[in-house]
Design a protein around this motif. Structure first.
Motif, PDB file in Angstrom:
ATOM      1  N   ALA A  25      55.901  35.988   5.115  1.00  0.00           N
ATOM      2  CA  ALA A  25      55.651  37.274   4.452  1.00  0.00           C
ATOM      3  C   ALA A  25      56.426  37.285   3.144  1.00  0.00           C
ATOM      4  O   ALA A  25      57.482  36.653   3.044  1.00  0.00           O
ATOM      5  CB  ALA A  25      56.099  38.418   5.347  1.00  0.00           C
ATOM      6  N   PRO A  26      55.917  38.003   2.144  1.00  0.00           N
ATOM      7  CA  PRO A  26      56.648  38.058   0.872  1.00  0.00           C
ATOM      8  C   PRO A  26      57.889  38.946   0.995  1.00  0.00           C
ATOM      9  O   PRO A  26      57.832  39.989   1.640  1.00  0.00           O
ATOM     10  CB  PRO A  26      55.628  38.667  -0.086  1.00  0.00           C
ATOM     11  CG  PRO A  26      54.687  39.439   0.774  1.00  0.00           C
ATOM     12  CD  PRO A  26      54.677  38.792   2.123  1.00  0.00           C
ATOM     13  N   LEU A  27      58.948  38.511   0.395  1.00  0.00           N
ATOM     14  CA  LEU A  27      60.205  39.280   0.462  1.00  0.00           C
ATOM     15  C   LEU A  27      60.145  40.535  -0.396  1.00  0.00           C
ATOM     16  O   LEU A  27      60.617  41.601   0.000  1.00  0.00           O
ATOM     17  CB  LEU A  27      61.383  38.386   0.019  1.00  0.00           C
ATOM     18  CG  LEU A  27      62.726  39.095  -0.179  1.00  0.00           C
ATOM     19  CD1 LEU A  27      63.238  39.719   1.128  1.00  0.00           C
ATOM     20  CD2 LEU A  27      63.784  38.131  -0.726  1.00  0.00           C
ATOM     21  N   TRP A  28      59.563  40.415  -1.602  1.00  0.00           N
ATOM     22  CA  TRP A  28      59.745  41.489  -2.581  1.00  0.00           C
ATOM     23  C   TRP A  28      59.296  42.876  -2.141  1.00  0.00           C
ATOM     24  O   TRP A  28      59.987  43.847  -2.451  1.00  0.00           O
ATOM     25  CB  TRP A  28      59.176  41.059  -3.959  1.00  0.00           C
ATOM     26  CG  TRP A  28      57.714  40.657  -3.979  1.00  0.00           C
ATOM     27  CD1 TRP A  28      56.664  41.436  -4.307  1.00  0.00           C
ATOM     28  CD2 TRP A  28      57.190  39.360  -3.649  1.00  0.00           C
ATOM     29  NE1 TRP A  28      55.488  40.730  -4.192  1.00  0.00           N
ATOM     30  CE2 TRP A  28      55.778  39.452  -3.797  1.00  0.00           C
ATOM     31  CE3 TRP A  28      57.746  38.161  -3.235  1.00  0.00           C
ATOM     32  CZ2 TRP A  28      54.930  38.368  -3.546  1.00  0.00           C
ATOM     33  CZ3 TRP A  28      56.898  37.085  -2.995  1.00  0.00           C
ATOM     34  CH2 TRP A  28      55.505  37.197  -3.151  1.00  0.00           C
ATOM     35  N   PRO A  29      58.213  43.039  -1.346  1.00  0.00           N
ATOM     36  CA  PRO A  29      57.908  44.412  -0.938  1.00  0.00           C
ATOM     37  C   PRO A  29      58.934  44.987   0.045  1.00  0.00           C
ATOM     38  O   PRO A  29      59.001  46.197   0.239  1.00  0.00           O
ATOM     39  CB  PRO A  29      56.536  44.282  -0.255  1.00  0.00           C
ATOM     40  CG  PRO A  29      55.997  42.963  -0.680  1.00  0.00           C
ATOM     41  CD  PRO A  29      57.188  42.083  -0.879  1.00  0.00           C
ATOM     42  N   MET A  30      59.720  44.097   0.669  1.00  0.00           N
ATOM     43  CA  MET A  30      60.647  44.551   1.722  1.00  0.00           C
ATOM     44  C   MET A  30      62.096  44.512   1.270  1.00  0.00           C
ATOM     45  O   MET A  30      62.990  44.933   2.009  1.00  0.00           O
ATOM     46  CB  MET A  30      60.514  43.627   2.949  1.00  0.00           C
ATOM     47  CG  MET A  30      59.096  43.433   3.423  1.00  0.00           C
ATOM     48  SD  MET A  30      58.985  42.408   4.907  1.00  0.00           S
ATOM     49  CE  MET A  30      59.260  40.758   4.273  1.00  0.00           C
ATOM     50  N   MET A  31      62.288  43.981   0.061  1.00  0.00           N
ATOM     51  CA  MET A  31      63.646  43.697  -0.400  1.00  0.00           C
ATOM     52  C   MET A  31      64.554  44.926  -0.394  1.00  0.00           C
ATOM     53  O   MET A  31      65.679  44.879   0.092  1.00  0.00           O
ATOM     54  CB  MET A  31      63.552  43.128  -1.812  1.00  0.00           C
ATOM     55  CG  MET A  31      64.863  42.768  -2.407  1.00  0.00           C
ATOM     56  SD  MET A  31      65.065  41.003  -2.355  1.00  0.00           S
ATOM     57  CE  MET A  31      66.399  40.815  -3.488  1.00  0.00           C
ATOM     58  N   ARG A  32      64.009  46.042  -0.909  1.00  0.00           N
ATOM     59  CA  ARG A  32      64.838  47.255  -1.012  1.00  0.00           C
ATOM     60  C   ARG A  32      65.163  47.857   0.354  1.00  0.00           C
ATOM     61  O   ARG A  32      66.128  48.584   0.495  1.00  0.00           O
ATOM     62  CB  ARG A  32      64.133  48.314  -1.864  1.00  0.00           C
ATOM     63  CG  ARG A  32      63.947  47.930  -3.317  1.00  0.00           C
ATOM     64  CD  ARG A  32      65.161  48.210  -4.175  1.00  0.00           C
ATOM     65  NE  ARG A  32      64.866  47.901  -5.562  1.00  0.00           N
ATOM     66  CZ  ARG A  32      65.183  46.746  -6.160  1.00  0.00           C
ATOM     67  NH1 ARG A  32      65.847  45.805  -5.499  1.00  0.00           N
ATOM     68  NH2 ARG A  32      64.851  46.521  -7.417  1.00  0.00           N
ATOM     69  N   ASN A  33      64.310  47.562   1.346  1.00  0.00           N
ATOM     70  CA  ASN A  33      64.607  48.067   2.695  1.00  0.00           C
ATOM     71  C   ASN A  33      65.898  47.463   3.220  1.00  0.00           C
ATOM     72  O   ASN A  33      66.675  48.127   3.894  1.00  0.00           O
ATOM     73  CB  ASN A  33      63.493  47.715   3.690  1.00  0.00           C
ATOM     74  CG  ASN A  33      62.173  48.315   3.298  1.00  0.00           C
ATOM     75  OD1 ASN A  33      62.124  49.234   2.476  1.00  0.00           O
ATOM     76  ND2 ASN A  33      61.088  47.816   3.866  1.00  0.00           N
ATOM     77  N   VAL A  34      66.093  46.180   2.948  1.00  0.00           N
ATOM     78  CA  VAL A  34      67.266  45.518   3.508  1.00  0.00           C
ATOM     79  C   VAL A  34      68.434  45.502   2.537  1.00  0.00           C
ATOM     80  O   VAL A  34      69.565  45.215   2.930  1.00  0.00           O
ATOM     81  CB  VAL A  34      66.932  44.074   3.984  1.00  0.00           C
ATOM     82  CG1 VAL A  34      66.037  44.120   5.203  1.00  0.00           C
ATOM     83  CG2 VAL A  34      66.319  43.239   2.873  1.00  0.00           C
ATOM     84  N   LEU A  35      68.141  45.798   1.286  1.00  0.00           N
ATOM     85  CA  LEU A  35      69.192  45.753   0.263  1.00  0.00           C
ATOM     86  C   LEU A  35      69.038  46.920  -0.709  1.00  0.00           C
ATOM     87  O   LEU A  35      68.742  46.730  -1.880  1.00  0.00           O
ATOM     88  CB  LEU A  35      69.052  44.423  -0.493  1.00  0.00           C
ATOM     89  CG  LEU A  35      70.301  43.597  -0.827  1.00  0.00           C
ATOM     90  CD1 LEU A  35      71.228  43.453   0.360  1.00  0.00           C
ATOM     91  CD2 LEU A  35      69.889  42.231  -1.357  1.00  0.00           C
ATOM     92  N   PRO A  36      69.249  48.159  -0.196  1.00  0.00           N
ATOM     93  CA  PRO A  36      69.128  49.313  -1.097  1.00  0.00           C
ATOM     94  C   PRO A  36      70.230  49.271  -2.151  1.00  0.00           C
ATOM     95  O   PRO A  36      71.256  48.631  -1.947  1.00  0.00           O
ATOM     96  CB  PRO A  36      69.289  50.510  -0.159  1.00  0.00           C
ATOM     97  CG  PRO A  36      69.981  49.997   1.043  1.00  0.00           C
ATOM     98  CD  PRO A  36      69.629  48.551   1.171  1.00  0.00           C
ATOM     99  N   HIS A  37      69.993  49.957  -3.250  1.00  0.00           N
ATOM    100  CA  HIS A  37      70.974  49.947  -4.333  1.00  0.00           C
ATOM    101  C   HIS A  37      72.173  50.853  -4.051  1.00  0.00           C
ATOM    102  O   HIS A  37      72.003  51.976  -3.603  1.00  0.00           O
ATOM    103  CB  HIS A  37      70.317  50.404  -5.641  1.00  0.00           C
ATOM    104  CG  HIS A  37      69.449  49.341  -6.236  1.00  0.00           C
ATOM    105  ND1 HIS A  37      68.261  49.622  -6.896  1.00  0.00           N
ATOM    106  CD2 HIS A  37      69.585  47.993  -6.284  1.00  0.00           C
ATOM    107  CE1 HIS A  37      67.717  48.482  -7.319  1.00  0.00           C
ATOM    108  NE2 HIS A  37      68.504  47.491  -6.952  1.00  0.00           N
TER     109      HIS A  37
END
Ligand code: 1HN
Length: 345
Positions: A25-37
């Motif tokens: 699966a691509p990381l970028w659509p899920m990236m902010r879920n696991v690494l919020p700012h």
């Protein structure tokens, strides 16, 4: 810093299907879920369990389910953010209220997670940990370190209730949680270490070369000592709160590897707004009444209640009467992982 990341929907369906078939699966659509700012976005929501509401449910469990059928007769305090039945009260802390009736005993076992208990009501209960009999009295903190045999018994005449705190969620997450069962332990015929070796702060048994200390030398912290120490400290605390960490008397460090315990006294009318902490927390009210605002949610608490705060929660306590709380937290774990943090309000 990039702005909006690409979404899954933007990708052609055939590509998405091919990825699924390939098990990727691509990381970028899920990236902010696991690494919020900036700060985590906790799933955990503040929880509050009033003891007057729990007590009859526990006593009913005592009628409905014999201890032999339960092994541990416990009502689990589930994080409202995860829903009833969740085996955790915060990200890393499991909480349960346990009932033992007169004459009952809960069989011996040992397991990978560590536990600690705060006694809520009743006299005559005890835990045997690694052969040491630890009497349970209101407000006492009793440790059951991971890997140590423990069983519970009751020599009194009224129900005994205590709050269990375990680092169980971590061990479940790590797929490292399991127990081994064994026979009830023989009890050494002597008082526990808090009444023998560690009677006074600043004093520990003198060692000779070759003698060793136990990894967990003291497993019972009597409430009467904690309360006396807090009261004395409060006399000189001016506007500050009196707060004491429970420590291993041999090392001066936290009592358990992942969970920490801090006792706090608030005078009537006193408020406290601690810094935002990266640790999650559960508060148990040993005595007193007051209110605490956790992330905007007002929790009105009384004696023996328990409430929780997610990581980085904004917490403001206000005591309506003289109050004593024990905070159970996961700072020791976060210290070890190197990310414990406090932020000014
Ligand atoms: C446990 O061993 C006890 O020993 C209490 O009293 C609660 C919850 C989950 C897993 C083990 C106990 C527990 C537990």
């Amino acid at each position: 810093m990039s702005e909006q990341l690409g979404t899954l929907e933007e990708l052609p369906q055939d590509y998405r299907d091919d990825m699924t078939k390939a098990g990727v699966a691509p990381l970028w659509p899920m990236m902010r879920n696991v690494l919020p700012h900036g700060a985590p976005k906790p799933v955990t929501k503040p929880g509050h369990w009033s003891y007057p509401a729990l007590r009859p449910l526990l006593l009913r469990a005592g009628e409905l389910t014999p201890v032999e059928k339960a092994e541990r007769r416990v009502l689990v305090l589930s994080d409202p953010g995860r829903g009833t039945g969740a085996m955790q009260a915060t990200s890393s802390i499991y909480l349960g209220m346990q009932l033992l009736l007169p004459g009952e005993s809960a069989p011996a076992h040992k397991h990978t997670p560590s536990a600690a208990r705060i006694i809520v009501e009743g006299t005559g209960g005890f835990t045997v940990v690694d052969g040491e009999k630890l009497p349970m009295q209101d407000g006492d903190l009793v440790l059951t370190p991971g890997g140590d045999w423990h069983d519970h018994g009751h020599e009194g005449s009224a129900p005994v209730v205590w709050l269990d705190a375990l680092d169980l969620p971590l061990f479940v997450y790590l797929e490292g949680s399991y127990a081994i069962e064994g026979p009830l332990q023989a009890q050494r015929n002597r008082p526990d270490a808090s009444a023998v070796e560690y009677l006074a702060a600043g004093l520990a048994p003198s060692r000779r070369l070759g003698s060793s200390t136990r990894r967990y030398p003291m497993m019972r912290y009597p409430w009467k000592n904690t309360e006396a120490a807090l009261r004395r400290m409060a006399e000189f605390a001016e506007d500050g709160v009196a707060e004491l960490d429970y420590i291993n008397p041999e090392t001066g460090r936290d009592v358990l590897p992942t969970m920490g315990f801090t006792a706090m006294m608030l005078r009537a009318g006193q408020t406290d707004a601690p810094p935002l902490r990266s640790a999650s927390a559960a508060f148990h009210v040993v005595k007193g009444r007051g209110e605490t605002i956790v992330d905007g949610q007002r929790i009105e608490w009384g004696p023996k209640d328990t409430f929780t705060a997610p990581v980085f929660a904004e917490i403001t306590h206000k005591a309506h009467e003289e109050s004593f709380l024990v905070r159970i937290h996961d700072r020791p774990l976060q210290d070890k992982l190197g990310y414990y943090e406090e932020r000014a309000r």
